[in-house]
Design a protein around this motif. Structure first.
Motif, PDB file in Angstrom:
ATOM      1  N   ALA A 184       0.713  -1.221  -0.029  1.00 63.20           N
ATOM      2  CA  ALA A 184      -0.110  -0.129   0.082  1.00 63.20           C
ATOM      3  C   ALA A 184       0.853   1.308  -0.083  1.00 63.20           C
ATOM      4  CB  ALA A 184      -0.830   0.205   1.094  1.00 63.20           C
ATOM      5  N   LEU A 185       1.928   1.251   0.892  1.00 62.68           N
ATOM      6  CA  LEU A 185       2.909   2.423   0.765  1.00 62.68           C
ATOM      7  C   LEU A 185       3.657   2.502  -0.496  1.00 62.68           C
ATOM      8  CD1 LEU A 185       4.529   2.072   4.351  1.00 62.68           C
ATOM      9  CD2 LEU A 185       2.671   3.655   3.643  1.00 62.68           C
ATOM     10  N   ASN A 186       3.651   1.564  -1.157  1.00 62.04           N
ATOM     11  CA  ASN A 186       4.512   1.450  -2.462  1.00 62.04           C
ATOM     12  C   ASN A 186       3.671   2.270  -3.593  1.00 62.04           C
ATOM     13  OD1 ASN A 186       6.882   0.124  -1.442  1.00 62.04           O
ATOM     14  ND2 ASN A 186       6.230  -1.642  -2.218  1.00 62.04           N
ATOM     15  N   ARG A 187       2.336   2.287  -3.251  1.00 57.46           N
ATOM     16  CA  ARG A 187       1.414   2.795  -4.023  1.00 57.46           C
ATOM     17  C   ARG A 187       1.616   4.391  -3.988  1.00 57.46           C
ATOM     18  NH1 ARG A 187      -4.276  -0.009  -3.899  1.00 57.46           N
ATOM     19  NH2 ARG A 187      -4.685   1.221  -5.661  1.00 57.46           N
ATOM     20  N   TYR A 188       1.992   4.969  -3.151  1.00 58.02           N
ATOM     21  CA  TYR A 188       2.246   6.290  -2.740  1.00 58.02           C
ATOM     22  C   TYR A 188       3.761   6.572  -2.988  1.00 58.02           C
ATOM     23  CZ  TYR A 188      -2.575   6.514  -0.447  1.00 58.02           C
ATOM     24  OH  TYR A 188      -3.524   6.415   0.122  1.00 58.02           O
ATOM     25  N   GLY A 189       4.455   5.653  -3.573  1.00 58.36           N
ATOM     26  CA  GLY A 189       6.089   5.954  -3.738  1.00 58.36           C
ATOM     27  C   GLY A 189       6.816   5.846  -2.548  1.00 58.36           C
ATOM     28  N   ILE A 190       6.297   5.287  -1.514  1.00 58.04           N
ATOM     29  CA  ILE A 190       7.161   5.091  -0.264  1.00 58.04           C
ATOM     30  C   ILE A 190       7.706   3.704  -0.156  1.00 58.04           C
ATOM     31  CG2 ILE A 190       6.863   5.276   2.480  1.00 58.04           C
ATOM     32  CD1 ILE A 190       4.591   7.103   1.818  1.00 58.04           C
ATOM     33  N   ASP A 191       9.113   3.598   0.338  1.00 53.02           N
ATOM     34  CA  ASP A 191       9.587   2.103   0.602  1.00 53.02           C
ATOM     35  C   ASP A 191       9.351   1.969   1.948  1.00 53.02           C
ATOM     36  OD1 ASP A 191      10.099   1.572  -2.068  1.00 53.02           O
ATOM     37  OD2 ASP A 191      12.277   2.743  -2.063  1.00 53.02           O
ATOM     38  N   ALA A 217      12.332   9.945  18.742  1.00 51.63           N
ATOM     39  CA  ALA A 217      13.292   9.828  17.747  1.00 51.63           C
ATOM     40  C   ALA A 217      13.101   8.504  16.759  1.00 51.63           C
ATOM     41  CB  ALA A 217      14.800   9.898  18.271  1.00 51.63           C
ATOM     42  N   ARG A 218      12.336   7.627  17.243  1.00 47.94           N
ATOM     43  CA  ARG A 218      12.388   6.326  16.430  1.00 47.94           C
ATOM     44  C   ARG A 218      11.177   6.023  15.612  1.00 47.94           C
ATOM     45  NH1 ARG A 218      11.462   1.414  18.856  1.00 47.94           N
ATOM     46  NH2 ARG A 218      12.797   0.551  17.022  1.00 47.94           N
ATOM     47  N   VAL A 219      10.104   6.995  15.492  1.00 42.34           N
ATOM     48  CA  VAL A 219       9.119   6.972  14.977  1.00 42.34           C
ATOM     49  C   VAL A 219       8.731   8.125  14.137  1.00 42.34           C
ATOM     50  CG1 VAL A 219       7.818   5.619  16.838  1.00 42.34           C
ATOM     51  CG2 VAL A 219       7.740   7.972  16.702  1.00 42.34           C
ATOM     52  N   THR A 220       7.917   7.791  13.137  1.00 40.53           N
ATOM     53  CA  THR A 220       7.548   8.843  12.225  1.00 40.53           C
ATOM     54  C   THR A 220       6.106   8.660  11.633  1.00 40.53           C
ATOM     55  OG1 THR A 220       8.343   9.664  10.211  1.00 40.53           O
ATOM     56  CG2 THR A 220       8.348   7.499  10.065  1.00 40.53           C
ATOM     57  N   ASN A 221       5.609   9.456  11.021  1.00 35.45           N
ATOM     58  CA  ASN A 221       4.266   9.363  10.440  1.00 35.45           C
ATOM     59  C   ASN A 221       4.048   9.068   9.048  1.00 35.45           C
ATOM     60  OD1 ASN A 221       2.135   9.430  12.568  1.00 35.45           O
ATOM     61  ND2 ASN A 221       2.726  11.560  12.823  1.00 35.45           N
ATOM     62  N   ILE A 222       3.548   8.126   8.385  1.00 37.61           N
ATOM     63  CA  ILE A 222       3.413   8.103   6.924  1.00 37.61           C
ATOM     64  C   ILE A 222       2.903   9.294   6.323  1.00 37.61           C
ATOM     65  CG2 ILE A 222       1.894   6.767   5.346  1.00 37.61           C
ATOM     66  CD1 ILE A 222       1.644   4.358   7.142  1.00 37.61           C
ATOM     67  N   ALA A 223       2.280  10.229   6.842  1.00 36.09           N
ATOM     68  CA  ALA A 223       1.791  11.222   6.048  1.00 36.09           C
ATOM     69  C   ALA A 223       2.911  12.145   5.878  1.00 36.09           C
ATOM     70  CB  ALA A 223       0.589  11.942   6.902  1.00 36.09           C
ATOM     71  N   GLU A 224       3.876  12.182   6.776  1.00 34.01           N
ATOM     72  CA  GLU A 224       5.096  12.886   6.441  1.00 34.01           C
ATOM     73  C   GLU A 224       5.912  12.579   5.307  1.00 34.01           C
ATOM     74  OE1 GLU A 224       7.670  13.139   9.871  1.00 34.01           O
ATOM     75  OE2 GLU A 224       5.693  13.338  11.155  1.00 34.01           O
ATOM     76  N   HIS A 225       5.637  11.261   4.650  1.00 33.46           N
ATOM     77  CA  HIS A 225       6.593  10.934   3.567  1.00 33.46           C
ATOM     78  C   HIS A 225       5.727  10.796   2.184  1.00 33.46           C
ATOM     79  CE1 HIS A 225       9.525   9.622   6.497  1.00 33.46           C
ATOM     80  NE2 HIS A 225       8.807   9.512   7.392  1.00 33.46           N
ATOM     81  N   ILE A 226       4.444  11.053   2.262  1.00 31.66           N
ATOM     82  CA  ILE A 226       3.562  10.689   1.069  1.00 31.66           C
ATOM     83  C   ILE A 226       3.979  12.262   0.280  1.00 31.66           C
ATOM     84  CG2 ILE A 226       1.305  10.965   0.203  1.00 31.66           C
ATOM     85  CD1 ILE A 226       0.274   9.710   2.628  1.00 31.66           C
TER      86      ILE A 226
END
Length: 373
Positions: free
Chosen positions: A111-118, A182-191
């Motif tokens: 699903a993330l790959n569909r947004y261009g995210i690895d 420091a260890r976590v991130t949101n998907i929204a930040e990478h779209i």
């Protein structure tokens, strides 16, 4: 596939629903739920609340604290976090790692790959983007079914996450990172800003939302079902009158699905369990015996803590805590330790007949002995 919908924002409801699906619904096909919660700390089955969560802050901030029936570590979720539950028929000996890979990690990555995210699987149960965690997974087995859940950070309040969770200093120093935040991130930040909506629900929206990502993940799960390398789930419906939906679903192709809410009868049973167990302080905060021996160690398979009440050299009561990825309740092990002399030879003999893997995950008998002595 059955996709069961409900508007509740309380984790206690969904843990009760998982229990109902495995105990009473007993579907022959995969049963899925995708859900979000109000701000909540979810404790692993074998964790101590005060050691994992800032209880005073949680109370002041109105954060719910709930214990889930699966192992692993404490997590924070809110309305910006997506929870995925998959319940499948299970037989002893099945590759649990394959279930996690094919039903949780792989569809999420696709699903993330569909947004261009690895996205990359990492460690025991995480999925990361650029080395930062966006998803954790846990499982448990009951009544011939395996329940797998994944918590997915889409647009979670990461500052509140960091405040609510009390980091195990040993764990994070070992991984050479400064803090939970420091260890976590949101998907929204990478779209990417120009990313297409990718699902019918988000058509016409200026940017993907959690609701749109949810639908993208649902579509991906349906598609990946046909490509799954996992063995075909066994059917446990013999002698059980399945719901009408199940009879119809068994005639469908693997990627087709039924999407329905819980019936009033199902809701009554679920909410009863929700109140009796998952909103019960005894379940959430537990009861720790008075202890004369306490030891805590960290191994590659997770943290293990033993609290023993030893009198006259004999274990009277035992409590085992940790973030190990258990499939079965740890109470079986705690019971086996009662009335055993607190000596290596006696403990080794008492543990010999136990199958520890589904109780302690990848922790070994030697790890346990090192913690008990």
């Amino acid at each position: 596939m059955i996709l069961l919908d409900n508007p509740s924002r309380h984790a206690s409801f969904y843990f009760a629903a998982e229990e109902y699906i495995m105990r009473s619904l007993k579907p022959c096909e995969p049963a899925l739920m995708l859900w979000s919660t109000v701000p909540t700390v979810m404790l692993g089955a074998n964790q101590v609340a005060a050691a994992e969560c800032d209880l005073a802050y949680a109370k002041d901030a109105g954060i719910e604290i709930v214990r889930r029936p699966s192992g692993g570590g404490a997590i924070f979720t809110d309305t910006g976090t997506l929870q995925l539950t998959v319940v499948l028929p299970y037989e002893s000996g099945y590759d649990v790692g394959a279930f996690t890979r094919d039903w949780l990690a792989a569809p999420l990555a696709a699903a993330l790959n569909r947004y261009g995210i690895d996205a990359t699987p990492e460690g025991r149960n995480d999925v990361t983007i650029d080395g930062k965690k966006i998803s954790g997974m846990a499982q448990h087995v009951r009544n011939g079914y395996i329940c797998s859940h994944s918590s997915i950070l889409f647009d979670t309040d990461l500052e509140q996450l960091a405040r609510a969770l009390t980091a195990d200093r040993e764990k994070f120093e070992t991984k050479a990172v400064a803090s939970v935040r420091a260890r976590v991130t949101n998907i929204a930040e990478h779209i990417p800003p120009a990313a297409p909506p990718l699902s019918t629900l988000s058509s016409g929206e200026p940017a993907p939302t959690l609701a749109a990502f949810r639908e993208t993940l649902v579509e991906t799960l349906f598609t990946s079902r046909q490509q799954s390398a996992s063995p075909a789930p066994p059917c446990h419906c013999e002698g059980v009158q399945p719901p009408k939906q199940s009879t119809r679903l068994r005639q469908q192709t693997p990627c087709q699905s039924a999407r329905r809410p819980f019936t009033p009868t199902e809701l009554a049973a679920i909410t009863a369990t929700q109140s009796d167990r998952y909103e019960n302080d005894e379940w959430t905060y537990g009861h720790e015996p008075a202890f004369t021996y306490r030891n805590k160690k960290r191994f590659p398979g997770g943290t293990l803590e033993a609290l023993l009440d030893v009198k006259g050299g004999v274990i009277q009561t035992a409590k085992i805590h940790g973030d190990f990825l258990a499939l079965r309740p740890v109470t079986e092990l705690e019971t086996a330790l009662k009335n055993i002399p607190h000596r290596k030879d006696a403990l080794s003999e008492a543990l010999r007949p136990l199958d520890l893997k589904p109780i302690l995950g990848s922790l070994t008998a030697q790890d346990l002995l090192e913690t008990l002595l």
